[in-house]
Design a protein around this motif. Structure first.
Motif, PDB file in Angstrom:
ATOM      1  N   LYS A   1       0.852  -1.193   0.000  1.00 24.67           N
ATOM      2  CA  LYS A   1       0.000   0.000   0.000  1.00 24.67           C
ATOM      3  C   LYS A   1       0.886   1.240   0.000  1.00 24.67           C
ATOM      4  CE  LYS A   1      -4.024   1.481   2.289  1.00 24.67           C
ATOM      5  NZ  LYS A   1      -4.184   2.173   3.509  1.00 24.67           N
ATOM      6  N   ILE A   2       0.469   2.277  -0.741  1.00 25.40           N
ATOM      7  CA  ILE A   2       1.236   3.526  -0.725  1.00 25.40           C
ATOM      8  C   ILE A   2       0.838   4.321   0.518  1.00 25.40           C
ATOM      9  CG2 ILE A   2       1.938   5.580  -2.009  1.00 25.40           C
ATOM     10  CD1 ILE A   2       1.013   4.232  -4.570  1.00 25.40           C
ATOM     11  N   GLN A   3       1.827   4.720   1.276  1.00 20.02           N
ATOM     12  CA  GLN A   3       1.624   5.413   2.539  1.00 20.02           C
ATOM     13  C   GLN A   3       2.450   6.679   2.579  1.00 20.02           C
ATOM     14  OE1 GLN A   3       0.590   4.545   5.865  1.00 20.02           O
ATOM     15  NE2 GLN A   3       0.702   2.303   6.028  1.00 20.02           N
ATOM     16  N   GLY A   4       2.269   7.503   3.594  1.00 19.44           N
ATOM     17  CA  GLY A   4       3.156   8.635   3.821  1.00 19.44           C
ATOM     18  C   GLY A   4       2.400   9.928   4.039  1.00 19.44           C
ATOM     19  N   PHE A   5       3.170  10.986   4.306  1.00 24.85           N
ATOM     20  CA  PHE A   5       2.586  12.302   4.575  1.00 24.85           C
ATOM     21  C   PHE A   5       1.727  12.777   3.405  1.00 24.85           C
ATOM     22  CE2 PHE A   5       2.946  16.982   4.358  1.00 24.85           C
ATOM     23  CZ  PHE A   5       2.314  17.308   5.552  1.00 24.85           C
ATOM     24  N   ASP A   6       2.251  12.657   2.173  1.00 19.78           N
ATOM     25  CA  ASP A   6       1.493  13.127   1.001  1.00 19.78           C
ATOM     26  C   ASP A   6       0.165  12.373   0.855  1.00 19.78           C
ATOM     27  OD1 ASP A   6       3.278  15.066   0.200  1.00 19.78           O
ATOM     28  OD2 ASP A   6       4.268  13.831  -1.315  1.00 19.78           O
ATOM     29  N   VAL A   7       0.192  11.066   1.122  1.00 20.30           N
ATOM     30  CA  VAL A   7      -1.026  10.244   0.995  1.00 20.30           C
ATOM     31  C   VAL A   7      -2.057  10.681   2.039  1.00 20.30           C
ATOM     32  CG1 VAL A   7      -1.946   7.888   1.101  1.00 20.30           C
ATOM     33  CG2 VAL A   7       0.325   8.299   0.135  1.00 20.30           C
ATOM     34  N   ASP A   8      -1.599  10.848   3.287  1.00 19.40           N
ATOM     35  CA  ASP A   8      -2.515  11.275   4.355  1.00 19.40           C
ATOM     36  C   ASP A   8      -3.084  12.664   4.067  1.00 19.40           C
ATOM     37  OD1 ASP A   8      -2.137   8.936   5.693  1.00 19.40           O
ATOM     38  OD2 ASP A   8      -1.072   9.800   7.408  1.00 19.40           O
ATOM     39  N   LEU A   9      -2.198  13.553   3.579  1.00 17.76           N
ATOM     40  CA  LEU A   9      -2.657  14.914   3.285  1.00 17.76           C
ATOM     41  C   LEU A   9      -3.678  14.905   2.137  1.00 17.76           C
ATOM     42  CD1 LEU A   9      -2.360  17.967   3.893  1.00 17.76           C
ATOM     43  CD2 LEU A   9      -0.540  18.017   2.173  1.00 17.76           C
TER      44      LEU A   9
ATOM     45  N   ALA B   1      -0.011  23.723 -13.179  1.00 19.27           N
ATOM     46  CA  ALA B   1      -0.347  24.673 -12.112  1.00 19.27           C
ATOM     47  C   ALA B   1      -0.112  23.977 -10.774  1.00 19.27           C
ATOM     48  CB  ALA B   1      -1.802  25.103 -12.244  1.00 19.27           C
ATOM     49  N   PHE B   2       0.200  24.754  -9.750  1.00 17.66           N
ATOM     50  CA  PHE B   2       0.397  24.182  -8.417  1.00 17.66           C
ATOM     51  C   PHE B   2      -0.561  24.821  -7.421  1.00 17.66           C
ATOM     52  CE2 PHE B   2       4.625  22.993 -10.034  1.00 17.66           C
ATOM     53  CZ  PHE B   2       4.824  21.757  -9.438  1.00 17.66           C
ATOM     54  N   THR B   3      -0.945  24.035  -6.412  1.00 16.11           N
ATOM     55  CA  THR B   3      -1.701  24.588  -5.280  1.00 16.11           C
ATOM     56  C   THR B   3      -0.775  25.504  -4.490  1.00 16.11           C
ATOM     57  OG1 THR B   3      -0.967  22.777  -3.847  1.00 16.11           O
ATOM     58  CG2 THR B   3      -3.101  22.491  -4.988  1.00 16.11           C
ATOM     59  N   ASN B   4      -1.317  26.134  -3.467  1.00 15.31           N
ATOM     60  CA  ASN B   4      -0.482  26.863  -2.520  1.00 15.31           C
ATOM     61  C   ASN B   4       0.480  25.855  -1.886  1.00 15.31           C
ATOM     62  OD1 ASN B   4      -1.882  29.271  -2.969  1.00 15.31           O
ATOM     63  ND2 ASN B   4      -3.510  28.603  -1.572  1.00 15.31           N
ATOM     64  N   PRO B   5       1.644  26.335  -1.423  1.00 11.81           N
ATOM     65  CA  PRO B   5       2.597  25.392  -0.849  1.00 11.81           C
ATOM     66  C   PRO B   5       2.044  24.689   0.402  1.00 11.81           C
ATOM     67  CG  PRO B   5       3.426  27.661  -0.745  1.00 11.81           C
ATOM     68  CD  PRO B   5       2.154  27.707  -1.497  1.00 11.81           C
ATOM     69  N   TYR B   6       2.385  23.415   0.562  1.00  9.14           N
ATOM     70  CA  TYR B   6       1.958  22.690   1.762  1.00  9.14           C
ATOM     71  C   TYR B   6       3.128  22.284   2.632  1.00  9.14           C
ATOM     72  CZ  TYR B   6       3.082  18.286  -0.706  1.00  9.14           C
ATOM     73  OH  TYR B   6       3.720  17.253  -1.371  1.00  9.14           O
TER      74      TYR B   6
ATOM     75  N   LEU C   1      -7.061  22.465   1.271  1.00  3.01           N
ATOM     76  CA  LEU C   1      -5.783  22.605   1.978  1.00  3.01           C
ATOM     77  C   LEU C   1      -5.921  23.633   3.101  1.00  3.01           C
ATOM     78  CD1 LEU C   1      -2.759  21.921   2.183  1.00  3.01           C
ATOM     79  CD2 LEU C   1      -2.319  23.682   0.445  1.00  3.01           C
ATOM     80  N   ALA C   2      -6.573  24.751   2.788  1.00  5.99           N
ATOM     81  CA  ALA C   2      -6.782  25.794   3.814  1.00  5.99           C
ATOM     82  C   ALA C   2      -7.588  25.231   4.980  1.00  5.99           C
ATOM     83  CB  ALA C   2      -7.488  26.992   3.188  1.00  5.99           C
ATOM     84  N   LYS C   3      -8.588  24.400   4.677  1.00  6.41           N
ATOM     85  CA  LYS C   3      -9.424  23.834   5.749  1.00  6.41           C
ATOM     86  C   LYS C   3      -8.630  22.858   6.615  1.00  6.41           C
ATOM     87  CE  LYS C   3     -14.009  24.498   3.911  1.00  6.41           C
ATOM     88  NZ  LYS C   3     -14.581  24.085   2.628  1.00  6.41           N
ATOM     89  N   VAL C   4      -7.866  21.958   5.983  1.00  7.19           N
ATOM     90  CA  VAL C   4      -7.123  20.979   6.809  1.00  7.19           C
ATOM     91  C   VAL C   4      -6.008  21.669   7.604  1.00  7.19           C
ATOM     92  CG1 VAL C   4      -7.694  18.995   5.341  1.00  7.19           C
ATOM     93  CG2 VAL C   4      -5.518  20.140   5.022  1.00  7.19           C
ATOM     94  N   LYS C   5      -5.550  22.814   7.106  1.00  5.76           N
ATOM     95  CA  LYS C   5      -4.560  23.571   7.892  1.00  5.76           C
ATOM     96  C   LYS C   5      -5.245  24.230   9.080  1.00  5.76           C
ATOM     97  CE  LYS C   5      -0.689  24.612   4.846  1.00  5.76           C
ATOM     98  NZ  LYS C   5      -0.055  25.626   3.996  1.00  5.76           N
ATOM     99  N   ALA C   6      -6.437  24.806   8.819  1.00  5.00           N
ATOM    100  CA  ALA C   6      -7.146  25.559   9.865  1.00  5.00           C
ATOM    101  C   ALA C   6      -7.695  24.655  10.964  1.00  5.00           C
ATOM    102  CB  ALA C   6      -8.265  26.388   9.248  1.00  5.00           C
TER     103      ALA C   6
ATOM    104  N   THR D   1      -5.841  19.321  11.311  1.00  4.24           N
ATOM    105  CA  THR D   1      -5.495  18.043  10.667  1.00  4.24           C
ATOM    106  C   THR D   1      -4.062  18.067  10.142  1.00  4.24           C
ATOM    107  OG1 THR D   1      -7.789  17.898   9.946  1.00  4.24           O
ATOM    108  CG2 THR D   1      -6.263  16.375   8.912  1.00  4.24           C
ATOM    109  N   TYR D   2      -3.702  19.177   9.500  1.00  9.64           N
ATOM    110  CA  TYR D   2      -2.361  19.290   8.927  1.00  9.64           C
ATOM    111  C   TYR D   2      -1.300  19.095  10.009  1.00  9.64           C
ATOM    112  CZ  TYR D   2       1.742  21.075   6.549  1.00  9.64           C
ATOM    113  OH  TYR D   2       2.994  21.180   6.011  1.00  9.64           O
TER     114      TYR D   2
END
Ligand code: ARG
Length: 243
Positions: free
Chosen positions: A42-50, A99-104, A224-229, A232-233
């Motif tokens: 299974k692929i795991q890690g910070f990026d997967v969880d985020l 295009a890229f999202t805001n930095p995470y 991304l803004a929501k999981v930061k606020a 969760t992040y």
């Protein structure tokens, strides 16, 4: 009759586009703690969880595919995937293609070698330094250090293995990931200071989408803004980056 068929096709296309309940992510998964394949495949890690946390916000299902790092942007452009999350730096050069999202995540790069072998980066002149194909590290080495022999690898794991085996003199990689290697290999150490040149290493890590996919880009940025606020992040960050 012909018109009807076309109308039906258009209806299906717009239906699936507006439902948008599956987001196909691609990554190169030999890059812990950002992404790696675990013992049950299974692929795991910070990026997967985020990505999963963002998908939960978007009420979408995420799928993850592992493939070569240098093929991620071409595959995204060919619509094989909807997004790339792969510890990828937001660079001016990549922004010409996607295009890229805001930095995470904040990023920088650093050289590592066997402890005590090299005092600084200047000492790597004529030495073999490994990095992954298609990365910002590769471009930086080629442009800024023509005096160093740059040796490209499919994965950073193989580069680190060759460093340990003595087939490489040093490896050049992302600081967050290098820190993990240093924890696991006590006889390796950083050479010189962190490299942060934004022309090469950009403005942080981001999720890449196709340039015309503004709908997905907006959704990802909102999520991304929501999981930061909502904390969760932070939870995910401490899960993967602090021991
Ligand atoms: N941060 C570097 C870049 O954007 C390397 C990323 C490598 N990621 C990976 N999943 N192998 O080029």
């Amino acid at each position: 009759m012909k018109k009807l068929v076309i109308a039906a096709v258009l209806a299906t296309v717009s239906l699936s586009a507006s439902a948008a309940d599956t987001i196909r992510f691609a990554m190169e998964a030999s890059y812990p703690p950002f992404e790696f394949v675990d013992s049950s495949n299974k692929i795991q890690g910070f990026d997967v969880d985020l990505a999963n946390a963002m998908c939960k916000e978007m009420q979408a299902t995420c799928t993850f595919t592992n493939q070569a790092f240098d093929s991620l942007i071409p595959s995204l452009k060919f619509r094989r995937f909807d997004a790339v999350i792969s510890g990828m730096d937001i660079t001016p050069e990549r922004l010409k293609q996607v295009a890229f999202t805001n930095p995470y995540y904040d990023n920088s790069a650093i050289f590592i070698a066997h402890s005590g072998q090299f005092t600084d980066v200047a000492a790597l002149k004529g030495k073999r330094v490994g990095m992954q194909n298609g990365t910002t590290h590769q471009k930086y080495l080629m442009d800024k250090h023509p005096e160093i022999t740059a040796v490209p690898y499919d994965s950073y794991q193989n580069a680190v293995l060759d460093l340990k085996n003595g087939r490489l003199d040093a490896v050049f990689g992302d600081t967050a990931v290098v820190n993990e290697w240093l924890k696991q290999n006590k006889n390796l150490a950083a050479v010189g200071d962190k490299v942060t040149d934004p022309t090469y290493f950009g403005t942080g890590l981001g999720v890449a989408v196709r340039q015309n996919n503004t709908e997905l880009l907006t959704k990802l940025n909102d999520a991304l803004a929501k999981v930061k606020a909502d904390g969760t992040y932070k939870t995910l960050y401490s899960k993967w980056f602090q021991q």
